[in-house]
Design a protein around this motif. Sequence first.
Motif, PDB file in Angstrom:
ATOM      1  N   ARG A 196     -26.112  16.008   5.605  1.00 28.54           N
ATOM      2  CA  ARG A 196     -24.506  16.198   5.669  1.00 28.54           C
ATOM      3  C   ARG A 196     -23.859  17.381   4.858  1.00 28.54           C
ATOM      4  O   ARG A 196     -22.802  17.813   5.199  1.00 28.54           O
ATOM      5  CB  ARG A 196     -24.006  14.605   5.153  1.00 28.54           C
ATOM      6  CG  ARG A 196     -24.135  13.716   6.232  1.00 28.54           C
ATOM      7  CD  ARG A 196     -23.865  12.424   5.973  1.00 28.54           C
ATOM      8  NE  ARG A 196     -22.178  12.597   5.715  1.00 28.54           N
ATOM      9  CZ  ARG A 196     -21.101  12.294   6.541  1.00 28.54           C
ATOM     10  NH1 ARG A 196     -21.371  12.341   7.746  1.00 28.54           N
ATOM     11  NH2 ARG A 196     -19.885  12.599   6.126  1.00 28.54           N
ATOM     12  N   GLN A 226     -23.727  20.338   7.020  1.00 28.91           N
ATOM     13  CA  GLN A 226     -22.769  19.908   7.827  1.00 28.91           C
ATOM     14  C   GLN A 226     -21.506  20.145   7.488  1.00 28.91           C
ATOM     15  O   GLN A 226     -20.382  20.987   7.788  1.00 28.91           O
ATOM     16  CB  GLN A 226     -22.603  18.668   8.541  1.00 28.91           C
ATOM     17  CG  GLN A 226     -23.712  18.377   9.419  1.00 28.91           C
ATOM     18  CD  GLN A 226     -24.026  19.184  10.547  1.00 28.91           C
ATOM     19  OE1 GLN A 226     -23.087  19.206  11.340  1.00 28.91           O
ATOM     20  NE2 GLN A 226     -25.221  19.681  10.750  1.00 28.91           N
ATOM     21  N   SER A 284     -24.405   9.680   2.983  1.00 33.06           N
ATOM     22  CA  SER A 284     -24.427   8.950   4.263  1.00 33.06           C
ATOM     23  C   SER A 284     -23.918   7.610   4.106  1.00 33.06           C
ATOM     24  O   SER A 284     -24.076   7.089   2.868  1.00 33.06           O
ATOM     25  CB  SER A 284     -25.842   9.262   4.656  1.00 33.06           C
ATOM     26  OG  SER A 284     -26.864   8.239   3.981  1.00 33.06           O
ATOM     27  N   ASN A 304     -23.363   6.343   9.693  1.00 30.59           N
ATOM     28  CA  ASN A 304     -23.548   7.998  10.007  1.00 30.59           C
ATOM     29  C   ASN A 304     -24.983   8.539   9.935  1.00 30.59           C
ATOM     30  O   ASN A 304     -25.391   9.638   9.992  1.00 30.59           O
ATOM     31  CB  ASN A 304     -22.532   8.871   9.468  1.00 30.59           C
ATOM     32  CG  ASN A 304     -22.504   8.910   7.961  1.00 30.59           C
ATOM     33  OD1 ASN A 304     -23.538   8.828   7.210  1.00 30.59           O
ATOM     34  ND2 ASN A 304     -21.360   8.869   7.340  1.00 30.59           N
ATOM     35  N   GLU A 338     -13.591   8.480  10.210  1.00 32.18           N
ATOM     36  CA  GLU A 338     -14.582   9.214  10.116  1.00 32.18           C
ATOM     37  C   GLU A 338     -15.331   9.422  11.302  1.00 32.18           C
ATOM     38  O   GLU A 338     -15.821  10.443  11.619  1.00 32.18           O
ATOM     39  CB  GLU A 338     -15.624   8.504   9.093  1.00 32.18           C
ATOM     40  CG  GLU A 338     -15.301   8.820   7.489  1.00 32.18           C
ATOM     41  CD  GLU A 338     -16.207   8.045   6.737  1.00 32.18           C
ATOM     42  OE1 GLU A 338     -17.114   7.402   7.172  1.00 32.18           O
ATOM     43  OE2 GLU A 338     -16.036   8.153   5.392  1.00 32.18           O
ATOM     44  N   ASP A 351     -13.354  12.070  13.133  1.00 32.08           N
ATOM     45  CA  ASP A 351     -13.621  13.532  12.470  1.00 32.08           C
ATOM     46  C   ASP A 351     -14.817  14.097  12.819  1.00 32.08           C
ATOM     47  O   ASP A 351     -15.017  15.274  13.072  1.00 32.08           O
ATOM     48  CB  ASP A 351     -13.424  13.222  10.903  1.00 32.08           C
ATOM     49  CG  ASP A 351     -12.105  13.130  10.515  1.00 32.08           C
ATOM     50  OD1 ASP A 351     -11.063  13.234  11.237  1.00 32.08           O
ATOM     51  OD2 ASP A 351     -11.985  12.745   9.286  1.00 32.08           O
ATOM     52  N   GLU A 352     -15.936  13.378  12.869  1.00 31.26           N
ATOM     53  CA  GLU A 352     -17.278  13.892  13.155  1.00 31.26           C
ATOM     54  C   GLU A 352     -17.263  14.086  14.848  1.00 31.26           C
ATOM     55  O   GLU A 352     -18.052  15.074  14.988  1.00 31.26           O
ATOM     56  CB  GLU A 352     -18.447  12.702  12.785  1.00 31.26           C
ATOM     57  CG  GLU A 352     -18.392  12.586  11.195  1.00 31.26           C
ATOM     58  CD  GLU A 352     -19.381  11.692  10.759  1.00 31.26           C
ATOM     59  OE1 GLU A 352     -20.595  11.478  11.545  1.00 31.26           O
ATOM     60  OE2 GLU A 352     -19.273  10.949  10.010  1.00 31.26           O
ATOM     61  N   ARG A 356     -15.739  17.508  14.814  1.00 24.40           N
ATOM     62  CA  ARG A 356     -16.641  18.456  14.282  1.00 24.40           C
ATOM     63  C   ARG A 356     -17.733  19.058  15.384  1.00 24.40           C
ATOM     64  O   ARG A 356     -17.692  20.092  15.388  1.00 24.40           O
ATOM     65  CB  ARG A 356     -17.148  18.064  12.995  1.00 24.40           C
ATOM     66  CG  ARG A 356     -18.188  18.859  12.267  1.00 24.40           C
ATOM     67  CD  ARG A 356     -19.011  18.483  11.084  1.00 24.40           C
ATOM     68  NE  ARG A 356     -19.564  17.145  11.312  1.00 24.40           N
ATOM     69  CZ  ARG A 356     -20.743  17.042  12.190  1.00 24.40           C
ATOM     70  NH1 ARG A 356     -21.498  18.086  12.653  1.00 24.40           N
ATOM     71  NH2 ARG A 356     -21.414  15.887  12.334  1.00 24.40           N
ATOM     72  N   GLU A 396     -26.537  13.447  17.534  1.00 25.99           N
ATOM     73  CA  GLU A 396     -25.375  12.779  16.638  1.00 25.99           C
ATOM     74  C   GLU A 396     -24.357  12.191  17.502  1.00 25.99           C
ATOM     75  O   GLU A 396     -23.626  11.284  16.992  1.00 25.99           O
ATOM     76  CB  GLU A 396     -24.977  14.111  15.655  1.00 25.99           C
ATOM     77  CG  GLU A 396     -25.850  14.447  14.437  1.00 25.99           C
ATOM     78  CD  GLU A 396     -25.163  15.130  13.514  1.00 25.99           C
ATOM     79  OE1 GLU A 396     -23.927  15.066  13.311  1.00 25.99           O
ATOM     80  OE2 GLU A 396     -25.567  16.417  13.389  1.00 25.99           O
ATOM     81  N   LEU A 403     -22.631   8.472  17.211  1.00 25.56           N
ATOM     82  CA  LEU A 403     -21.297   8.229  17.223  1.00 25.56           C
ATOM     83  C   LEU A 403     -20.827   7.357  18.215  1.00 25.56           C
ATOM     84  O   LEU A 403     -19.960   6.357  18.086  1.00 25.56           O
ATOM     85  CB  LEU A 403     -20.630   9.778  17.211  1.00 25.56           C
ATOM     86  CG  LEU A 403     -20.625  10.628  16.065  1.00 25.56           C
ATOM     87  CD1 LEU A 403     -20.237  11.925  16.219  1.00 25.56           C
ATOM     88  CD2 LEU A 403     -19.694   9.905  14.745  1.00 25.56           C
TER      89      LEU A 403
END
Length: 645
Positions: free
Chosen positions: A114, A117, A166, A170, A252, A255-256, A259, A334, A338
């Motif tokens: 993370r 990232q 983390s 996630n 979150e 947001d991820e 990203r 990922e 999610l």
Amino acid sequence: MSKVAAVFTPEGQLAKAIEGFQPRDAQLTMAQAIEKSIRKKSTLVVEAETGTGKTFAYLAPVLQAKGKAIISTGTKALQEQLYHRDLPTLRAALAPEKVIALLKGRSNYLCTHRLEQAQLQASQFNSETQTKLVKVKRWSTQTRDGDIGELVVLQDDPQLTALVTSTKDNCLGRECPNYDDCYLVKARDEAKQADVVVVNHHLFFADLAIKDTGFGEIIPESDTVVFDEAHQVPDIASQYFGDSLSSRQLIEIADEVQRLCLTELKDLSQAAQMARILTQVVRDWRLQFPSDPTRGNWRDKRDDAAMTEVCSRVAEKLTLFIDVIKTARGRHKEMDSLIERAEEAYDLWQQLMQTDQTGYSFWFETTVRHIVLHQTPLSVAKRFGNLVKHSDRGWVFTSATLSVNEKFDYFVNRLGLWDAETLVLASPFDFANQAMLCLPRYLPPANQFNRDQHLAELAQQCIEANQGGTFLLFTSHSMLKRVAALLDEKIDRPILVQGEGSKRSILQKFTDAGNAVLLGTSSFWEGVDVRGAALRCVIIDKLPFASPDDPLLNARVEDAKLRGVDAFHTIQLPEAIIALKQGAGRLIRDQRDSGVLLVCDDRLVTRQYGARFIKSLPPMSRTRDLSRAMLFLKDTYNETNATSH
């Protein structure tokens, strides 16, 4: 003489290993009781007041016993003290062959994946965050265990902390490209191999409730479990045997997804758009609550027309968001994670909207930016009690504040520890000469509108008479703020206010100053150990009954009424007595300490139940005359100075 008794004799291993060690009868009694509990694999509940030496009293038999032991504490500060100071000292003296390990929750360990990232997204952050990220990266190349407690730069920055640690949601687990170098995995592996593992209550119950993986493999292998600061256990157990969902979790996830859409899945523009819409509607949901942090009954709030409408919009947009991102399943590890998190969040959302379920409290709490919904069981006694009863291990629960009038009914009933042996050990301190309890006359009632002015005037008198430090402990943030503002105009000493920095940094400033004034609420009522002249006066604004708006309390009270039980005497009063004992315990921490405790609530003398509070406090000398208390402060300060010189 038993094996553990020999340790505490004037010629024993502790006397040889620790300079100035003095055997204490209460400490030996506690150690022998724990030795017996470990041997018989039974349950023991011990109230060991400040000064009995309870830490060594449980560490000695644990180190001498065979098998694996877990020691669980209520605070990180005590967890680190045990691991870095107390355990190494006793292990060297009693069991040098034993391996010890420290294990914290995953949010305490750097996640290198993370961090990488976050660095990729650095251009999206402000310059301050970018600078801090560089410091975290530099530290990451030097740290051995990845414990972010070493990083001052993260202590007052929860947003940055979330970027480089983390959560169970996630974390990519074995799919993570950095799995082999994961600090959390290494810490858990060390814990599996250790003889004594130091954890905290939140970690213990998170895994016990099967909310995480890793440490759950250690609990079944343990032969002994010791809970220090055990008065916190019932509330923490309730949290983890329930369910919760926060706006932070939803944002979150969104947001991820954004990203990933910006960096690796650039063709998923619709997913990024839906993520932005979901974020906005979740923020709109937060706006339905008061701006100041608060707690409340979710059942009542849920029925509000405006709340019902915005909750429907959140559910609608979350459903659409999931439908869109599901089209990318299988394209990226990922994204797959999610999708799974979003689906689990939707299921939890639906569950938390069904507020007609019985046996639970549905409540909410807010921070400045976020809202958390909780579904908490009203009792964990049956579930936790059965775990303890049917496990083949010794259990020890200890704290300075577990009993009410030397009876453990309230504590054992909440945890289902009906077969436990109990023990009360009094403090060796000479409270009658070391401390004075003052219940000032002529104070306005607890609910009078101008009470803050009276409290500030009383506090000013105490501070001016006290050449050492002063604690002001409050039951509400609003009263704290008002008194702090009034004192700021009248006092020329350092004034430290909860919230203006981390708890650790505030306490360090307070101790260093030697004559400072600290104003705090619940988190400063316990787990604070300031010795000597740095703390010589503790002022408590009123009896710490839980707020009538506390949703958990309301649910338990309502449940008690339905069962025909007197809720005030069986729930509200015992909780307040234990809380007052915690606050009072901040004053005398050492045989050389002295000081005054002021409780500014005339219900201690005007209500019949006041006698139960006073009986549960240490046997200090008592007065209602404030001038006499101030004279005691001056005299004991002079005596201490004369002795030290």
